[in-house]
Design a protein around this motif. Structure first.
Motif, PDB file in Angstrom:
ATOM      1  N   ASN A  65      -5.564  60.155   5.086  1.00 34.86           N
ATOM      2  CA  ASN A  65      -4.834  58.891   5.401  1.00 34.86           C
ATOM      3  C   ASN A  65      -4.329  58.954   6.746  1.00 34.86           C
ATOM      4  O   ASN A  65      -4.319  57.816   7.486  1.00 34.86           O
ATOM      5  N   ALA A  66      -3.958  60.091   7.237  1.00 39.75           N
ATOM      6  CA  ALA A  66      -3.263  60.106   8.672  1.00 39.75           C
ATOM      7  C   ALA A  66      -4.489  59.752   9.687  1.00 39.75           C
ATOM      8  O   ALA A  66      -4.529  59.272  10.605  1.00 39.75           O
ATOM      9  N   ALA A  67      -5.424  60.260   9.267  1.00 36.85           N
ATOM     10  CA  ALA A  67      -7.038  60.204  10.427  1.00 36.85           C
ATOM     11  C   ALA A  67      -7.203  58.786  10.196  1.00 36.85           C
ATOM     12  O   ALA A  67      -7.592  57.952  11.173  1.00 36.85           O
ATOM     13  N   LEU A  68      -7.110  58.166   9.230  1.00 36.31           N
ATOM     14  CA  LEU A  68      -7.222  56.731   9.087  1.00 36.31           C
ATOM     15  C   LEU A  68      -6.483  55.868   9.701  1.00 36.31           C
ATOM     16  O   LEU A  68      -6.739  55.033  10.388  1.00 36.31           O
ATOM     17  N   LEU A  69      -5.199  56.254   9.561  1.00 38.14           N
ATOM     18  CA  LEU A  69      -4.262  55.302  10.254  1.00 38.14           C
ATOM     19  C   LEU A  69      -4.366  55.356  11.709  1.00 38.14           C
ATOM     20  O   LEU A  69      -4.264  54.630  12.323  1.00 38.14           O
ATOM     21  N   GLN A  70      -4.637  56.511  12.340  1.00 37.85           N
ATOM     22  CA  GLN A  70      -4.728  56.977  13.754  1.00 37.85           C
ATOM     23  C   GLN A  70      -5.980  56.176  14.171  1.00 37.85           C
ATOM     24  O   GLN A  70      -5.884  55.592  15.314  1.00 37.85           O
ATOM     25  N   SER A 121      -8.074  51.388  17.264  1.00 39.47           N
ATOM     26  CA  SER A 121      -8.956  50.220  17.054  1.00 39.47           C
ATOM     27  C   SER A 121      -8.121  49.160  17.670  1.00 39.47           C
ATOM     28  O   SER A 121      -8.556  48.266  18.113  1.00 39.47           O
ATOM     29  N   HIS A 122      -6.812  49.024  17.073  1.00 36.49           N
ATOM     30  CA  HIS A 122      -5.950  47.983  17.399  1.00 36.49           C
ATOM     31  C   HIS A 122      -5.742  47.975  18.690  1.00 36.49           C
ATOM     32  O   HIS A 122      -5.680  46.869  19.577  1.00 36.49           O
ATOM     33  N   ASP A 157      -6.591  45.181  24.007  1.00 32.10           N
ATOM     34  CA  ASP A 157      -7.102  45.204  25.341  1.00 32.10           C
ATOM     35  C   ASP A 157      -8.140  44.119  25.589  1.00 32.10           C
ATOM     36  O   ASP A 157      -8.179  43.519  26.576  1.00 32.10           O
ATOM     37  N   ASP A 158      -9.126  43.987  24.704  1.00 33.67           N
ATOM     38  CA  ASP A 158     -10.303  43.306  24.668  1.00 33.67           C
ATOM     39  C   ASP A 158      -9.722  41.956  24.690  1.00 33.67           C
ATOM     40  O   ASP A 158     -10.184  40.999  25.360  1.00 33.67           O
TER      41      ASP A 158
END
Ligand code: ZN
Length: 120
Positions: free
Chosen positions: A62-67, A72-73, A78-79
């Motif tokens: 879950n930590a990897a998913l949140l990271q 991505s956010h 930025d895009d």
């Protein structure tokens, strides 16, 4: 080769013993959408499939998913900022080009010379 019975072939002709290990696989894949914590046994399990989950592995996943979500956010933000700036530039360019078209139309109307066919 002779028929000497005192000689055995390497690695031997005996069959392999049964494999001492087996991996128990589940029939259906489950991504463990919800978990249940057991305070008494200090374990966690999936509420859907009932699988016992390793708390550290679950937390790490879950930590990897949140990271990844945070990264991505940041990329999307930025895009979005870059695209908004580009849209603002394009709107200014649109206004400028519409003004130029209007000016050229007026100039064209004033420069029009009516040519009539010559009388016979
Ligand atoms: Zn599950």
């Amino acid at each position: 080769m002779t028929d000497d019975t005192n000689v055995t072939r390497f690695p031997g002709q005996a069959e392999l013993p049964p494999c001492p290990m087996e991996i128990k696989r589940r029939d259906n894949f489950c991504n463990h959408p919800a978990i249940r914590l057991d305070d008494h046994s200090r374990t966690m399990e999936c509420t859907t499939c009932g699988a016992a989950l390793d708390p550290y592995d679950f937390l790490r996943s879950n930590a990897a998913l949140l990271q990844n979500a945070w990264q991505s956010h940041t990329i999307v933000t930025d895009d979005l900022k870059r695209l908004r700036e580009r849209v603002a530039q394009l709107k200014k360019e649109e206004v400028r080009l519409k003004g130029r078209i209007g000016t050229l139309k007026k100039k064209l109307e004033s420069d029009v010379v009516v040519v009539r066919p010559a009388a016979k």
